[in-house]
Design a protein around this motif. Structure first.
Motif, PDB file in Angstrom:
ATOM      1  N   LEU A 100       0.830  -1.216   0.000  1.00 37.23           N
ATOM      2  CA  LEU A 100       0.000   0.000   0.000  1.00 37.23           C
ATOM      3  C   LEU A 100       0.861   1.263   0.000  1.00 37.23           C
ATOM      4  N   LEU A 101       2.067   1.136   0.554  1.00 36.62           N
ATOM      5  CA  LEU A 101       2.978   2.285   0.657  1.00 36.62           C
ATOM      6  C   LEU A 101       3.461   2.792  -0.704  1.00 36.62           C
ATOM      7  N   LEU A 102       3.509   1.903  -1.704  1.00 38.99           N
ATOM      8  CA  LEU A 102       4.080   2.262  -3.004  1.00 38.99           C
ATOM      9  C   LEU A 102       3.403   3.497  -3.600  1.00 38.99           C
ATOM     10  N   GLY A 103       4.182   4.534  -3.876  1.00 41.27           N
ATOM     11  CA  GLY A 103       3.663   5.734  -4.520  1.00 41.27           C
ATOM     12  C   GLY A 103       2.964   6.701  -3.583  1.00 41.27           C
ATOM     13  N   ALA A 104       2.855   6.350  -2.301  1.00 39.84           N
ATOM     14  CA  ALA A 104       2.163   7.252  -1.362  1.00 39.84           C
ATOM     15  C   ALA A 104       3.067   8.428  -1.010  1.00 39.84           C
ATOM     16  N   LEU A 105       2.447   9.607  -0.850  1.00 37.81           N
ATOM     17  CA  LEU A 105       3.228  10.796  -0.490  1.00 37.81           C
ATOM     18  C   LEU A 105       3.143  11.108   1.000  1.00 37.81           C
ATOM     19  N   GLY A 106       2.117  10.598   1.659  1.00 40.18           N
ATOM     20  CA  GLY A 106       1.966  10.896   3.075  1.00 40.18           C
ATOM     21  C   GLY A 106       0.859  10.053   3.684  1.00 40.18           C
ATOM     22  N   ALA A 107       0.695  10.203   4.993  1.00 37.91           N
ATOM     23  CA  ALA A 107      -0.297   9.368   5.689  1.00 37.91           C
ATOM     24  C   ALA A 107      -0.917  10.131   6.850  1.00 37.91           C
ATOM     25  N   ILE A 108      -2.134   9.728   7.166  1.00 41.00           N
ATOM     26  CA  ILE A 108      -2.729  10.114   8.448  1.00 41.00           C
ATOM     27  C   ILE A 108      -2.730   8.849   9.295  1.00 41.00           C
ATOM     28  N   VAL A 109      -2.089   8.921  10.467  1.00 41.47           N
ATOM     29  CA  VAL A 109      -2.155   7.788  11.396  1.00 41.47           C
ATOM     30  C   VAL A 109      -3.216   8.126  12.434  1.00 41.47           C
ATOM     31  N   LEU A 110      -4.279   7.343  12.446  1.00 43.26           N
ATOM     32  CA  LEU A 110      -5.345   7.555  13.427  1.00 43.26           C
ATOM     33  C   LEU A 110      -4.992   6.836  14.720  1.00 43.26           C
ATOM     34  N   VAL A 111      -5.298   7.504  15.829  1.00 46.63           N
ATOM     35  CA  VAL A 111      -5.121   6.859  17.129  1.00 46.63           C
ATOM     36  C   VAL A 111      -6.417   6.971  17.922  1.00 46.63           C
ATOM     37  N   ASP A 112      -6.620   5.988  18.785  1.00 49.17           N
ATOM     38  CA  ASP A 112      -7.718   5.985  19.746  1.00 49.17           C
ATOM     39  C   ASP A 112      -7.044   6.130  21.103  1.00 49.17           C
ATOM     40  N   THR A 113      -7.241   7.271  21.755  1.00 51.21           N
ATOM     41  CA  THR A 113      -6.459   7.527  22.975  1.00 51.21           C
ATOM     42  C   THR A 113      -6.858   6.602  24.123  1.00 51.21           C
ATOM     43  N   ARG A 114      -7.972   5.867  23.968  1.00 46.38           N
ATOM     44  CA  ARG A 114      -8.312   4.872  24.998  1.00 46.38           C
ATOM     45  C   ARG A 114      -7.406   3.649  24.868  1.00 46.38           C
ATOM     46  N   ARG A 115      -6.818   3.489  23.658  1.00 44.86           N
ATOM     47  CA  ARG A 115      -5.916   2.366  23.403  1.00 44.86           C
ATOM     48  C   ARG A 115      -4.844   2.802  22.407  1.00 44.86           C
ATOM     49  N   LEU A 116      -3.930   3.653  22.908  1.00 39.24           N
ATOM     50  CA  LEU A 116      -2.891   4.191  22.024  1.00 39.24           C
ATOM     51  C   LEU A 116      -2.033   3.091  21.412  1.00 39.24           C
ATOM     52  N   ASP A 117      -1.833   2.007  22.181  1.00 44.27           N
ATOM     53  CA  ASP A 117      -0.936   0.942  21.722  1.00 44.27           C
ATOM     54  C   ASP A 117      -1.389   0.342  20.393  1.00 44.27           C
ATOM     55  N   ARG A 118      -2.677   0.490  20.080  1.00 44.48           N
ATOM     56  CA  ARG A 118      -3.166  -0.067  18.815  1.00 44.48           C
ATOM     57  C   ARG A 118      -2.470   0.563  17.606  1.00 44.48           C
ATOM     58  N   SER A 119      -1.953   1.787  17.757  1.00 40.03           N
ATOM     59  CA  SER A 119      -1.390   2.484  16.599  1.00 40.03           C
ATOM     60  C   SER A 119       0.131   2.619  16.631  1.00 40.03           C
ATOM     61  N   PHE A 120       0.791   2.071  17.658  1.00 36.73           N
ATOM     62  CA  PHE A 120       2.254   2.185  17.735  1.00 36.73           C
ATOM     63  C   PHE A 120       2.925   1.588  16.489  1.00 36.73           C
ATOM     64  N   ALA A 121       2.431   0.443  16.035  1.00 42.33           N
ATOM     65  CA  ALA A 121       3.089  -0.222  14.897  1.00 42.33           C
ATOM     66  C   ALA A 121       3.007   0.636  13.642  1.00 42.33           C
ATOM     67  N   ALA A 122       1.877   1.320  13.462  1.00 43.45           N
ATOM     68  CA  ALA A 122       1.733   2.168  12.261  1.00 43.45           C
ATOM     69  C   ALA A 122       2.705   3.345  12.331  1.00 43.45           C
ATOM     70  N   ILE A 123       2.852   3.923  13.509  1.00 43.20           N
ATOM     71  CA  ILE A 123       3.794   5.047  13.646  1.00 43.20           C
ATOM     72  C   ILE A 123       5.222   4.561  13.393  1.00 43.20           C
ATOM     73  N   ASP A 124       5.603   3.440  13.995  1.00 42.43           N
ATOM     74  CA  ASP A 124       6.939   2.873  13.753  1.00 42.43           C
ATOM     75  C   ASP A 124       7.156   2.626  12.269  1.00 42.43           C
ATOM     76  N   PHE A 125       6.124   2.103  11.614  1.00 39.89           N
ATOM     77  CA  PHE A 125       6.227   1.756  10.200  1.00 39.89           C
ATOM     78  C   PHE A 125       6.573   2.986   9.362  1.00 39.89           C
TER      79      PHE A 125
END
Ligand SMILES: Nc1nc2c(ncn2[C@@H]2O[C@H](COP(=O)(O)OP(=O)(O)OP(=O)(O)O)[C@@H](O)[C@H]2O)c(=O)[nH]1
Ligand SMILES: [Mg+2]
Length: 196
Positions: A100-125
């Motif tokens: 999915l990353l191929l050709g992408a210029l940017g991203a919005i990483v959504l987080v749910d502050t009740r469970r921030l850990d759900r989005s750590f992998a996307a931020i690391d990625f």
């Protein structure tokens, strides 16, 4: 048919990813803003997922993305047509993120502050791949218990300038604001890296 249904021919195409962990609101965001009927690839959550899919805080959720969401929005003022690709959130589908990353210029990483850990992998990625992103903290039930500064600190973002915005992913206006903030970020970074 809405007046904005046709992408302006002169608009530049830009591929944007909508990422984040399981159930943070990616599919809802693409649906809220898309000017075309979005493509959704969802499967029903079944009893087979009990113990695997954590529905804490998103009890009304009945389906999960298994490949991608796809939508389109023309931002006439900015002269761009954004092609939005929502990623799958469940860990067993993360192998698709590189494609999915191929050709992408940017991203919005959504987080749910009740469970921030759900989005750590996307931020690391995105940090490890060097793709510019902003963080959108989805206000479930229209509420947010934390300030953007508190969310930024909790996420330990590598770049302290990374914008963190509060939004309700069901709100077209909120989503539009986030996309414009991402475009600003992309333009600012392009200016910094452009040869003189
Ligand atoms: N009350 C409320 N519910 C929301 C909000 N955003 C999303 N939801 C609900 O939360 C659930 C998760 O939304 P989805 O858009 O499916 O999340 P997703 O990130 O695409 O999930 P996966 O594809 O499974 O990773 C759904 O039941 C939505 O209706 C919100 O801002 N407020
Ligand atoms: Mg989804």
């Amino acid at each position: 048919m809405p007046a904005y249904d046709t992408a302006a021919p002169e608009a530049s195409p830009v591929k944007i990813l909508i990422a984040g962990g399981f159930g943070v609101g990616k599919t809802t965001l693409v649906e809220a803003i898309s000017e075309i009927d979005p493509l959704r690839t969802e499967e029903r959550l079944t009893s087979a997922g009990v113990g695997v899919d954590d529905l804490d805080g998103i009890e009304s959720k009945t389906a999960t993305t298994v490949a991608l969401d796809f939508g389109r929005i023309t931002l006439t003022d900015a002269g761009v047509v954004l092609y939005l690709f929502g990623t799958p959130g469940q860990e067993r589908f993360w192998f698709m993120w590189d494609d999915l990353l191929l050709g992408a210029l940017g991203a919005i990483v959504l987080v749910d502050t009740r469970r921030l850990d759900r989005s750590f992998a996307a931020i690391d990625f995105f940090e490890s791949r060097g793709l510019p992103f902003i963080v959108g903290a989805n206000c479930f039930n229209g509420e947010q218990s934390y300030s953007t500064e508190e969310i930024r600190a909790a996420l330990h973002l590598r770049d302290p300038e990374t914008p963190v915005l509060l939004l309700d992913v069901r709100s077209r206006e909120d989503v539009r604001g986030c996309l414009l903030a991402l475009l600003d970020r992309l333009l600012a970074q392009a200016r910094v890296t452009a040869p003189v």
